[in-house]
Design a protein around this motif. Structure first.
Motif, PDB file in Angstrom:
ATOM      1  N   ALA A   1       0.857  -1.191   0.000  1.00 13.76           N
ATOM      2  CA  ALA A   1       0.000   0.000   0.000  1.00 13.76           C
ATOM      3  C   ALA A   1       0.885   1.229   0.000  1.00 13.76           C
ATOM      4  O   ALA A   1       2.015   1.183   0.489  1.00 13.76           O
ATOM      5  CB  ALA A   1      -0.884   0.006   1.239  1.00 13.76           C
ATOM      6  N   PHE A   2       0.379   2.277  -0.628  1.00 11.00           N
ATOM      7  CA  PHE A   2       1.091   3.549  -0.528  1.00 11.00           C
ATOM      8  C   PHE A   2       0.086   4.680  -0.642  1.00 11.00           C
ATOM      9  O   PHE A   2      -0.851   4.625  -1.433  1.00 11.00           O
ATOM     10  CB  PHE A   2       2.205   3.707  -1.560  1.00 11.00           C
ATOM     11  CG  PHE A   2       1.992   2.980  -2.851  1.00 11.00           C
ATOM     12  CD1 PHE A   2       1.275   3.558  -3.872  1.00 11.00           C
ATOM     13  CD2 PHE A   2       2.514   1.705  -3.029  1.00 11.00           C
ATOM     14  CE1 PHE A   2       1.096   2.884  -5.065  1.00 11.00           C
ATOM     15  CE2 PHE A   2       2.337   1.030  -4.218  1.00 11.00           C
ATOM     16  CZ  PHE A   2       1.624   1.608  -5.243  1.00 11.00           C
ATOM     17  N   PRO A   3       0.275   5.733   0.165  1.00  9.00           N
ATOM     18  CA  PRO A   3      -0.635   6.868   0.051  1.00  9.00           C
ATOM     19  C   PRO A   3      -0.221   7.767  -1.099  1.00  9.00           C
ATOM     20  O   PRO A   3       0.938   7.738  -1.519  1.00  9.00           O
ATOM     21  CB  PRO A   3      -0.427   7.595   1.386  1.00  9.00           C
ATOM     22  CG  PRO A   3       0.970   7.270   1.768  1.00  9.00           C
ATOM     23  CD  PRO A   3       1.283   5.912   1.224  1.00  9.00           C
ATOM     24  N   PHE A   4      -1.153   8.537  -1.622  1.00 10.95           N
ATOM     25  CA  PHE A   4      -0.790   9.597  -2.553  1.00 10.95           C
ATOM     26  C   PHE A   4      -0.209  10.735  -1.719  1.00 10.95           C
ATOM     27  O   PHE A   4      -0.765  11.094  -0.681  1.00 10.95           O
ATOM     28  CB  PHE A   4      -2.013  10.074  -3.335  1.00 10.95           C
ATOM     29  CG  PHE A   4      -2.215   9.283  -4.594  1.00 10.95           C
ATOM     30  CD1 PHE A   4      -2.564   7.957  -4.522  1.00 10.95           C
ATOM     31  CD2 PHE A   4      -2.033   9.859  -5.836  1.00 10.95           C
ATOM     32  CE1 PHE A   4      -2.720   7.197  -5.674  1.00 10.95           C
ATOM     33  CE2 PHE A   4      -2.181   9.111  -6.997  1.00 10.95           C
ATOM     34  CZ  PHE A   4      -2.527   7.783  -6.912  1.00 10.95           C
ATOM     35  N   VAL A   5       0.896  11.260  -2.163  1.00  7.64           N
ATOM     36  CA  VAL A   5       1.588  12.308  -1.408  1.00  7.64           C
ATOM     37  C   VAL A   5       1.940  13.442  -2.364  1.00  7.64           C
ATOM     38  O   VAL A   5       1.709  13.331  -3.573  1.00  7.64           O
ATOM     39  CB  VAL A   5       2.899  11.766  -0.791  1.00  7.64           C
ATOM     40  CG1 VAL A   5       2.620  10.649   0.194  1.00  7.64           C
ATOM     41  CG2 VAL A   5       3.862  11.298  -1.885  1.00  7.64           C
ATOM     42  N   MET A   6       2.525  14.498  -1.804  1.00 10.42           N
ATOM     43  CA  MET A   6       3.047  15.543  -2.685  1.00 10.42           C
ATOM     44  C   MET A   6       4.581  15.502  -2.598  1.00 10.42           C
ATOM     45  O   MET A   6       5.154  15.629  -1.522  1.00 10.42           O
ATOM     46  CB  MET A   6       2.529  16.918  -2.317  1.00 10.42           C
ATOM     47  CG  MET A   6       2.896  17.938  -3.391  1.00 10.42           C
ATOM     48  SD  MET A   6       2.004  19.479  -3.244  1.00 10.42           S
ATOM     49  CE  MET A   6       2.945  20.261  -1.964  1.00 10.42           C
ATOM     50  N   HIS A   7       5.198  15.271  -3.748  1.00 12.17           N
ATOM     51  CA  HIS A   7       6.660  15.270  -3.819  1.00 12.17           C
ATOM     52  C   HIS A   7       7.108  16.727  -3.972  1.00 12.17           C
ATOM     53  O   HIS A   7       6.486  17.493  -4.706  1.00 12.17           O
ATOM     54  CB  HIS A   7       7.124  14.448  -5.016  1.00 12.17           C
ATOM     55  CG  HIS A   7       6.578  13.042  -4.993  1.00 12.17           C
ATOM     56  ND1 HIS A   7       7.188  12.007  -4.334  1.00 12.17           N
ATOM     57  CD2 HIS A   7       5.442  12.515  -5.510  1.00 12.17           C
ATOM     58  CE1 HIS A   7       6.473  10.900  -4.473  1.00 12.17           C
ATOM     59  NE2 HIS A   7       5.406  11.184  -5.190  1.00 12.17           N
ATOM     60  N   VAL A   8       8.187  17.078  -3.261  1.00  8.25           N
ATOM     61  CA  VAL A   8       8.590  18.483  -3.207  1.00  8.25           C
ATOM     62  C   VAL A   8      10.049  18.646  -3.612  1.00  8.25           C
ATOM     63  O   VAL A   8      10.913  17.914  -3.128  1.00  8.25           O
ATOM     64  CB  VAL A   8       8.394  19.033  -1.762  1.00  8.25           C
ATOM     65  CG1 VAL A   8       8.843  20.492  -1.687  1.00  8.25           C
ATOM     66  CG2 VAL A   8       6.956  18.879  -1.317  1.00  8.25           C
TER      67      VAL A   8
ATOM     68  N   ARG B   1       2.525  15.338   3.081  1.00  6.52           N
ATOM     69  CA  ARG B   1       1.089  15.076   2.936  1.00  6.52           C
ATOM     70  C   ARG B   1       0.526  16.041   1.874  1.00  6.52           C
ATOM     71  O   ARG B   1       0.987  17.184   1.788  1.00  6.52           O
ATOM     72  CB  ARG B   1       0.462  15.357   4.294  1.00  6.52           C
ATOM     73  CG  ARG B   1      -0.997  15.203   4.406  1.00  6.52           C
ATOM     74  CD  ARG B   1      -1.453  15.479   5.845  1.00  6.52           C
ATOM     75  NE  ARG B   1      -1.230  14.330   6.710  1.00  6.52           N
ATOM     76  CZ  ARG B   1      -0.480  14.362   7.813  1.00  6.52           C
ATOM     77  NH1 ARG B   1       0.113  15.478   8.183  1.00  6.52           N
ATOM     78  NH2 ARG B   1      -0.323  13.284   8.553  1.00  6.52           N
ATOM     79  N   VAL B   2      -0.436  15.604   1.079  1.00 12.63           N
ATOM     80  CA  VAL B   2      -1.073  16.496   0.096  1.00 12.63           C
ATOM     81  C   VAL B   2      -1.684  17.671   0.865  1.00 12.63           C
ATOM     82  O   VAL B   2      -2.392  17.450   1.856  1.00 12.63           O
ATOM     83  CB  VAL B   2      -2.168  15.750  -0.700  1.00 12.63           C
ATOM     84  CG1 VAL B   2      -2.948  16.708  -1.599  1.00 12.63           C
ATOM     85  CG2 VAL B   2      -1.549  14.639  -1.538  1.00 12.63           C
ATOM     86  N   PRO B   3      -1.372  18.928   0.460  1.00 12.18           N
ATOM     87  CA  PRO B   3      -1.894  20.097   1.203  1.00 12.18           C
ATOM     88  C   PRO B   3      -3.406  20.006   1.437  1.00 12.18           C
ATOM     89  O   PRO B   3      -4.158  19.618   0.532  1.00 12.18           O
ATOM     90  CB  PRO B   3      -1.538  21.271   0.287  1.00 12.18           C
ATOM     91  CG  PRO B   3      -0.313  20.815  -0.414  1.00 12.18           C
ATOM     92  CD  PRO B   3      -0.519  19.351  -0.657  1.00 12.18           C
ATOM     93  N   THR B   4      -3.786  20.323   2.640  1.00  8.50           N
ATOM     94  CA  THR B   4      -5.185  20.108   3.022  1.00  8.50           C
ATOM     95  C   THR B   4      -5.866  21.415   3.396  1.00  8.50           C
ATOM     96  O   THR B   4      -5.213  22.451   3.559  1.00  8.50           O
ATOM     97  CB  THR B   4      -5.291  19.167   4.243  1.00  8.50           C
ATOM     98  OG1 THR B   4      -4.939  19.910   5.397  1.00  8.50           O
ATOM     99  CG2 THR B   4      -4.394  17.971   4.103  1.00  8.50           C
TER     100      THR B   4
ATOM    101  N   THR C   1      -7.544  15.291   6.999  1.00  7.53           N
ATOM    102  CA  THR C   1      -6.328  14.484   6.857  1.00  7.53           C
ATOM    103  C   THR C   1      -6.690  13.154   6.204  1.00  7.53           C
ATOM    104  O   THR C   1      -6.392  12.087   6.714  1.00  7.53           O
ATOM    105  CB  THR C   1      -5.635  14.251   8.209  1.00  7.53           C
ATOM    106  OG1 THR C   1      -6.621  13.790   9.118  1.00  7.53           O
ATOM    107  CG2 THR C   1      -4.952  15.491   8.712  1.00  7.53           C
ATOM    108  N   ALA C   2      -7.391  13.259   5.093  1.00  8.05           N
ATOM    109  CA  ALA C   2      -7.732  12.053   4.330  1.00  8.05           C
ATOM    110  C   ALA C   2      -6.792  11.973   3.138  1.00  8.05           C
ATOM    111  O   ALA C   2      -6.392  12.996   2.584  1.00  8.05           O
ATOM    112  CB  ALA C   2      -9.168  12.138   3.856  1.00  8.05           C
TER     113      ALA C   2
ATOM    114  N   GLY D   1      -1.906   7.597  10.545  1.00  7.31           N
ATOM    115  CA  GLY D   1      -2.749   8.578  11.228  1.00  7.31           C
ATOM    116  C   GLY D   1      -3.941   9.079  10.432  1.00  7.31           C
ATOM    117  O   GLY D   1      -4.971   9.446  11.010  1.00  7.31           O
ATOM    118  N   ASP D   2      -3.862   9.116   9.101  1.00  5.58           N
ATOM    119  CA  ASP D   2      -4.900   9.770   8.299  1.00  5.58           C
ATOM    120  C   ASP D   2      -5.947   8.761   7.799  1.00  5.58           C
ATOM    121  O   ASP D   2      -5.765   7.553   7.924  1.00  5.58           O
ATOM    122  CB  ASP D   2      -4.263  10.478   7.099  1.00  5.58           C
ATOM    123  CG  ASP D   2      -3.273  11.554   7.538  1.00  5.58           C
ATOM    124  OD1 ASP D   2      -3.052  11.675   8.760  1.00  5.58           O
ATOM    125  OD2 ASP D   2      -2.722  12.235   6.670  1.00  5.58           O
TER     126      ASP D   2
END
Lengths: 295, 415
Positions: B139-146, B287-290, B294-295, B365-366
């Motif tokens: 499993a992997f969450p969608f994230v924001m690469h910076v 984390r993708v900016p919210t 925190t989903a 956590g999310d």
């Protein structure tokens, strides 16, 4: 009786030699052809375990589907545009590489100009995507020359996408015309050019009044062949634009693929495929008639 | 005489059949995982399994991700489908409707499994039509690469955490110089044409929105419109890389790796490609900016069993092997992802790099969200989203009109 048997054996032997080829051809051509036509008469196949026979209902749906007509229109634009592009660039380059220059230079140019033909559609599509990218070479050159102030999204703007696709298709397809035309040029008797020159004809006059009339059958034949190929061209369009943006470059072949493998509407896809088959068959008959007349 | 002959025949038949009886069951595993892990890990995995289970042989069939979906459908139709299938959650409902997948409830309830079902990542297990159809390999969450180098050049110390900060920083990065963009949005029509599920959905979930109400499309809601408006505003401000309508996911990743894009929203698993391909890049993931939610959009590589498989028990033995904490930890590490069996988390955490640890933090956590698995025609659905978002970004329609158009076309697709 013995004579009859001997005659049958003698006459039948060639057909026996032909049999393996005929069986393979029959299996490879007629079975898929039959299956596609059969699929188009059911509500859905492959994903439907118990398909229902619906007769010509899929064809009726197709005739009233604006998506089909829009893809049909795009196919005509793409096919006619591509064939014209292939012909103009192919004939022009054939005349250039037929010029009386140093043989080594002539061989070099002929070899280089045929290169687009040997690349696969994937390589062609990827290269042109990079060239046409907003940060790509073509936009850079246009901005450097002051022709545009902003980078253009050649493959992502609905007003530009079809033109870009035609450019890619022209680049990919001209070598076939160039090679065919070049071989035709070798068959035009030199005396005709000499006679024209004595009459004071320049380059254009010789081209319009000697070259073109002499090569008319060749041009007509290769143009028809090119028309048949381009009409059902799939990989270059799918890999370059995916039929987009929106459906701006959706042609009948990409619509078939979309219906089958994106929407899982295999019967609708088969129906579109049959319509492509009918149109292609008409072009093919025209081509065969032209070839028969030449012989 | 007859008796002697009969005995001889029976003996001959028994002798002939003996090798068959002793022959190992051969199962086929169709997947794309090995195509994304080129160091032979999956060949070794299969060899290890066969050594432990001499009665079963596994044929590894590897195809690119874009080819697997159509192969599963067509192979199944002509009766040559694989036994174990690599799956993507959004395909679930489509495949159920065709009858490709075997329900796994009975297998999951077995006492001799090497894992506890309660330890598995939950999203792929959710019941559809009353059954569980797949299990998670990882499993992997969608994230924001910076790209922190560009963030700093634009005058900021930390990556954006909110939509407002994202818009501000992406705009500032785009203004740095020609050829540099704040954020990439891959909304090309080219296959798989799935840009919106890579970028739009993670932003929507971080805003508290959803696109489905159970299995019914629910696209024209205020959260969706607000997220579309956010994209449009960023695009109008020049914060999004030009050419979104022709930008593929692959190009988006390449541009980020090359250091020409400040931010990229995509699966966390891309971090390994980024760090290995450009070790010089000043890189981190967040984390993708919210907007307070925190989903996150959860993704992963799933496994199922074909309904038509003649070797379902052997297939389950293999799946069971893959989900055991020890093997699952190895598979997760090989993909730089999180394990599908959460009992393997500690083993994966050991020696994990910063990017993987951050993904673990998000995952623990999310709230995970995956809605496309309920869509009856997922691939067609995201294609529709792509087309309408393209039209919105070029100014042909407003966010409200785009949302309404998607909703209407989705309802049409659902029939």
């Amino acid at each position: 009786m013995t004579t009859m048997l001997r005659q049958m054996t003698t006459r039948g032997t060639p057909y026996l030699f032909l049999l393996p080829g005929l069986v393979i051809l029959g299996a490879l051509l007629s079975v898929p052809l039959y299956k596609v036509v059969e699929y188009s008469l059911y509500d859905n196949v492959i994903v439907e375990r118990n398909p229902t026979f619906v007769g010509l209902a899929n064809y009726t749906n197709l005739m009233t589907d604006p998506g089909y007509w829009s893809a049909g229109f795009n196919t005509v634009v793409f096919t006619v545009g591509s064939v014209l592009g292939h012909m103009i660039v192919g004939i022009g380059l054939a005349l250039l590489v037929n010029a009386d220059i140093a043989p080594r230079a002539r061989t070099f140019f002929r070899s280089m100009l045929i290169l687009p033909w040997i690349f696969t559609a994937v390589v062609v599509a990827l290269n042109w995507q990079l060239l046409l990218n907003p940060f790509g070479l073509i936009n850079y050159m246009l901005q450097w020359m002051g022709l545009t102030s902003e980078p253009l999204d050649w493959l992502g703007d609905p007003d530009l996408a079809m033109w870009s696709l035609l450019l890619i298709s022209t680049w990919r397809g001209y070598p076939f015309i160039m090679v065919s035309f070049l071989s035709g040029l070798q068959t035009v008797p030199r005396e005709l050019y000499e006679a024209a020159e004595i009459d004071g004809a320049g380059f254009w006059h010789k081209f319009w009044h000697v070259t073109l009339p002499q090569l008319k059958p060749v041009i007509f034949g290769v143009a028809l062949l090119d028309l048949i190929w381009t009409f059902q061209l799939f990989p270059l369009v799918w890999l370059s634009t995916g039929g987009g943006p929106g459906r701006a470059t959706e042609v009948l072949s990409t619509l078939t693929f979309r219906l089958a493998f994106v929407d899982f509407q295999f019967s609708q896809a088969a129906t579109v495929a049959v319509s492509i088959l009918i149109i292609s068959a008409a072009f093919t008959l025209l081509y065969l008639r032209n070839e028969a007349r030449r012989l | 005489m007859i008796k002697t002959r009969f005995t001889a025949l029976a003996l001959a038949a028994a002798t002939a059949l003996t090798p068959l009886a002793a022959q190992a069951a051969e199962i086929e595993w169709l997947q794309w995982f090995a195509a994304e892990n080129t160091d032979g890990f999956y060949d070794e995995l299969v060899a290890d399994f066969e050594a432990k289970h001499p009665d079963i042989t596994v044929k590894l069939v590897t195809q690119p991700f874009g080819k697997v979906r159509e192969s599963i459908v067509t192979d199944n139709a002509i009766g040559v489908g694989s036994d174990v299938l690599g799956l993507n959650m959004p395909w679930t409902k489509e495949f159920l409707d065709i009858g490709i997948l075997e329900p796994l409830d009975e297998y999951l309830a077995r006492d001799d499994n090497s894992f506890a079902t309660s330890d598995l990542v939950e999203a792929p297990l959710g019941k559809i039509d009353g059954h569980t159809w797949m299990v998670p390999l990882n499993a992997f969450p969608f994230v924001m690469h910076v790209n922190m180098g560009l963030v700093r050049q634009a005058g900021f110390d930390a990556p954006p955490a909110t939509w407002e900060e994202l818009a501000e920083q992406a705009g500032a990065i785009s203004a740095l110089e020609d050829g540099i963009s704040g954020i990439g949005m891959p909304f090309s029509s080219q296959p798989p044409s799935n840009g919106p599920i890579l970028t739009f959905l993670p932003l929507l979930y971080a805003h508290g929105g959803r696109i489905m109400a159970d299995t019914t499309p629910n696209f024209d809601n205020p959260e969706v419109v607000a997220t579309l408006q956010f994209l449009k505003d960023m695009n109008d401000a020049g914060a999004i890389a030009p050419g979104a309508a022709s930008r593929t996911g692959g190009v988006d990743l390449e541009e980020f790796i090359a250091g020409r894009t400040g931010f990229m929203i995509s699966p966390g698993v891309h971090s390994s490609s980024i760090t290995s391909r450009n070790p010089e890049l000043e890189y981190t993931l967040v984390r993708v900016p919210t907007n307070g939610e925190t989903a996150y959009r959860v993704h992963g590589w799933e496994i199922g069993i074909a309904a038509d498989s003649p070797n379902k028990d052997a297939a389950w033995t293999f799946v069971n092997y893959l989900l055991s904490p020890e093997v699952n930890a190895r598979a997760a590490k090989a993909a730089n992802a999180l394990p599908g069996n959460l009992a393997a988390l500690d083993a994966v955490r050991e020696g994990a790099d910063e990017t993987l640890l951050k993904q673990m933090e998000i995952l623990s956590g999310d709230t995970p969200v995956e809605e496309m698995r309920q869509s009856p025609k997922a691939a067609a659905s995201w294609s529709v989203m792509t087309e309408e978002i393209q039209a919105m970004l070029r100014g042909d329609q407003s966010p409200e009109e785009a949302a309404a158009a998607v909703q209407a076309r989705w309802l049409d697709l659902a029939g």
